[in-house]
Design a protein around this motif. Structure first.
Motif, PDB file in Angstrom:
ATOM      1  N   GLN A  22     -28.157  55.331  -1.143  1.00 56.38           N
ATOM      2  CA  GLN A  22     -28.312  54.945   0.254  1.00 56.38           C
ATOM      3  C   GLN A  22     -29.404  53.881   0.323  1.00 56.38           C
ATOM      4  O   GLN A  22     -30.263  53.802  -0.565  1.00 56.38           O
ATOM      5  N   MET A  23     -29.400  53.103   1.381  1.00 55.66           N
ATOM      6  CA  MET A  23     -30.381  52.023   1.507  1.00 55.66           C
ATOM      7  C   MET A  23     -31.811  52.536   1.318  1.00 55.66           C
ATOM      8  O   MET A  23     -32.606  51.911   0.615  1.00 55.66           O
ATOM      9  N   ALA A  24     -32.136  53.672   1.878  1.00 60.15           N
ATOM     10  CA  ALA A  24     -33.494  54.221   1.794  1.00 60.15           C
ATOM     11  C   ALA A  24     -33.893  54.587   0.364  1.00 60.15           C
ATOM     12  O   ALA A  24     -35.079  54.591   0.030  1.00 60.15           O
ATOM     13  N   ASP A  25     -32.900  54.859  -0.500  1.00 60.26           N
ATOM     14  CA  ASP A  25     -33.186  55.233  -1.891  1.00 60.26           C
ATOM     15  C   ASP A  25     -33.841  54.111  -2.689  1.00 60.26           C
ATOM     16  O   ASP A  25     -34.429  54.371  -3.751  1.00 60.26           O
ATOM     17  N   PHE A  26     -33.722  52.880  -2.202  1.00 62.09           N
ATOM     18  CA  PHE A  26     -34.187  51.727  -2.973  1.00 62.09           C
ATOM     19  C   PHE A  26     -35.505  51.153  -2.467  1.00 62.09           C
ATOM     20  O   PHE A  26     -36.081  50.279  -3.108  1.00 62.09           O
ATOM     21  N   GLN A  27     -35.976  51.644  -1.345  1.00 60.18           N
ATOM     22  CA  GLN A  27     -37.219  51.141  -0.755  1.00 60.18           C
ATOM     23  C   GLN A  27     -38.391  51.341  -1.711  1.00 60.18           C
ATOM     24  O   GLN A  27     -38.619  52.456  -2.192  1.00 60.18           O
ATOM     25  N   ASN A  28     -39.106  50.259  -2.007  1.00 58.03           N
ATOM     26  CA  ASN A  28     -40.298  50.276  -2.872  1.00 58.03           C
ATOM     27  C   ASN A  28     -40.020  50.676  -4.324  1.00 58.03           C
ATOM     28  O   ASN A  28     -40.909  51.141  -5.026  1.00 58.03           O
ATOM     29  N   VAL A  29     -38.787  50.465  -4.784  1.00 52.59           N
ATOM     30  CA  VAL A  29     -38.423  50.755  -6.170  1.00 52.59           C
ATOM     31  C   VAL A  29     -38.542  49.461  -6.975  1.00 52.59           C
ATOM     32  O   VAL A  29     -38.035  48.424  -6.560  1.00 52.59           O
ATOM     33  N   PRO A  30     -39.202  49.497  -8.117  1.00 47.67           N
ATOM     34  CA  PRO A  30     -39.271  48.295  -8.960  1.00 47.67           C
ATOM     35  C   PRO A  30     -37.875  47.854  -9.394  1.00 47.67           C
ATOM     36  O   PRO A  30     -37.052  48.680  -9.813  1.00 47.67           O
ATOM     37  N   PHE A  31     -37.606  46.567  -9.304  1.00 49.90           N
ATOM     38  CA  PHE A  31     -36.298  46.026  -9.680  1.00 49.90           C
ATOM     39  C   PHE A  31     -36.050  46.231 -11.177  1.00 49.90           C
ATOM     40  O   PHE A  31     -34.907  46.265 -11.617  1.00 49.90           O
ATOM     41  N   ALA A  32     -37.096  46.422 -11.953  1.00 51.56           N
ATOM     42  CA  ALA A  32     -36.974  46.656 -13.393  1.00 51.56           C
ATOM     43  C   ALA A  32     -36.083  47.864 -13.689  1.00 51.56           C
ATOM     44  O   ALA A  32     -35.420  47.900 -14.734  1.00 51.56           O
ATOM     45  N   HIS A  33     -36.022  48.837 -12.796  1.00 53.62           N
ATOM     46  CA  HIS A  33     -35.214  50.039 -13.011  1.00 53.62           C
ATOM     47  C   HIS A  33     -33.732  49.725 -13.163  1.00 53.62           C
ATOM     48  O   HIS A  33     -32.984  50.558 -13.681  1.00 53.62           O
ATOM     49  N   PHE A  34     -33.299  48.543 -12.708  1.00 58.24           N
ATOM     50  CA  PHE A  34     -31.878  48.226 -12.686  1.00 58.24           C
ATOM     51  C   PHE A  34     -31.456  47.238 -13.770  1.00 58.24           C
ATOM     52  O   PHE A  34     -30.308  46.817 -13.818  1.00 58.24           O
ATOM     53  N   TYR A  35     -32.377  46.902 -14.652  1.00 57.18           N
ATOM     54  CA  TYR A  35     -32.049  46.050 -15.798  1.00 57.18           C
ATOM     55  C   TYR A  35     -31.532  46.930 -16.923  1.00 57.18           C
ATOM     56  O   TYR A  35     -31.878  48.116 -17.005  1.00 57.18           O
ATOM     57  N   VAL A  93     -25.830  42.022 -17.519  1.00 56.43           N
ATOM     58  CA  VAL A  93     -25.552  43.451 -17.469  1.00 56.43           C
ATOM     59  C   VAL A  93     -26.723  44.116 -16.761  1.00 56.43           C
ATOM     60  O   VAL A  93     -27.882  43.848 -17.072  1.00 56.43           O
ATOM     61  N   MET A  94     -26.396  44.959 -15.780  1.00 55.82           N
ATOM     62  CA  MET A  94     -27.425  45.704 -15.049  1.00 55.82           C
ATOM     63  C   MET A  94     -27.086  47.184 -15.114  1.00 55.82           C
ATOM     64  O   MET A  94     -26.044  47.572 -15.621  1.00 55.82           O
ATOM     65  N   ARG A  95     -27.969  48.007 -14.561  1.00 60.63           N
ATOM     66  CA  ARG A  95     -27.854  49.461 -14.638  1.00 60.63           C
ATOM     67  C   ARG A  95     -27.834  50.059 -13.230  1.00 60.63           C
ATOM     68  O   ARG A  95     -28.703  49.772 -12.415  1.00 60.63           O
ATOM     69  N   ARG A  96     -26.848  50.905 -12.978  1.00 60.53           N
ATOM     70  CA  ARG A  96     -26.792  51.642 -11.700  1.00 60.53           C
ATOM     71  C   ARG A  96     -27.793  52.804 -11.759  1.00 60.53           C
ATOM     72  O   ARG A  96     -28.296  53.149 -12.826  1.00 60.53           O
TER      73      ARG A  96
END
Length: 180
Positions: free
Chosen positions: A37-50, A78-81
């Motif tokens: 959900q949109m709220a799940d990504f708030q303030n999450v480092p983008f590095a988590h999705f590499y 390639v990225m990571r969900r």
């Protein structure tokens, strides 16, 4: 809600705002692509999705150089969900603070997994694949990655085998998701 807020939230492409490479906001499509959900990504480092921290650092350095020159950057990677699943993604970004490129920017992300399935690649194979798709020769790739021409050719041979391609043009078509 303002029209511009509605347009951002409901855009048919994944959008996110990054501040110092941390997600400060995203839209519904971004949340769908990455699994939440949109709220799940708030303030999450983008590095988590590499795909890896090595990718995060290398792509970040390449992006920073390009953004300093043009204010924009784009690639396919390639990225990571959130689930850990890897997938191909088209990424485009623009800095809103040219004097400090990563301080604030807007990024669009498109899920390419239907056109381009992920094949298990080493980080080096992934780099060679990306640069091959950019039309670089083995010698140019070798110079960019500080590898010998022959080492790049070995990586390309493994890529041909993994993707079941007979020649370079067929490999590029498979990597880019183009119909054969």
């Amino acid at each position: 809600m303002k029209l511009s807020d509605l347009a951002f939230e409901h855009a048919p492409i994944g959008l996110c705002m990054l501040e110092n490479r941390i997600i400060s906001g995203c839209n519904q499509e971004f949340a769908r692509i990455f699994g939440g959900q949109m709220a799940d990504f708030q303030n999450v480092p983008f590095a988590h999705f590499y795909a890896s921290m090595e990718d995060y650092e290398k792509i970040g350095a390449r992006a920073l150089t390009q953004i300093r020159k043009t204010g924009r950057y784009g690639d396919e990677r390639v990225m990571r969900r959130r689930s850990g699943e890897l997938f191909w993604c088209r990424v485009r970004g623009q800095s809103l603070t040219p004097e400090d490129p990563f301080r604030r920017g807007i990024w669009s992300l498109s899920d390419l997994s239907e056109e381009r399935p992920v094949v298990e690649l080493t980080p080096r194979e992934r780099e060679v694949a990306i640069l091959t798709c950019r039309g670089m020769t083995s010698k140019e790739i070798g110079k960019e990655l500080e590898l010998s021409f022959r080492t790049v050719e070995l990586h390309r041979a493994r890529l041909l085998e993994k993707f079941g391609a007979r020649k370079l043009a067929e490999l590029v078509a498979k990597l880019s998701g183009m119909p054969l």
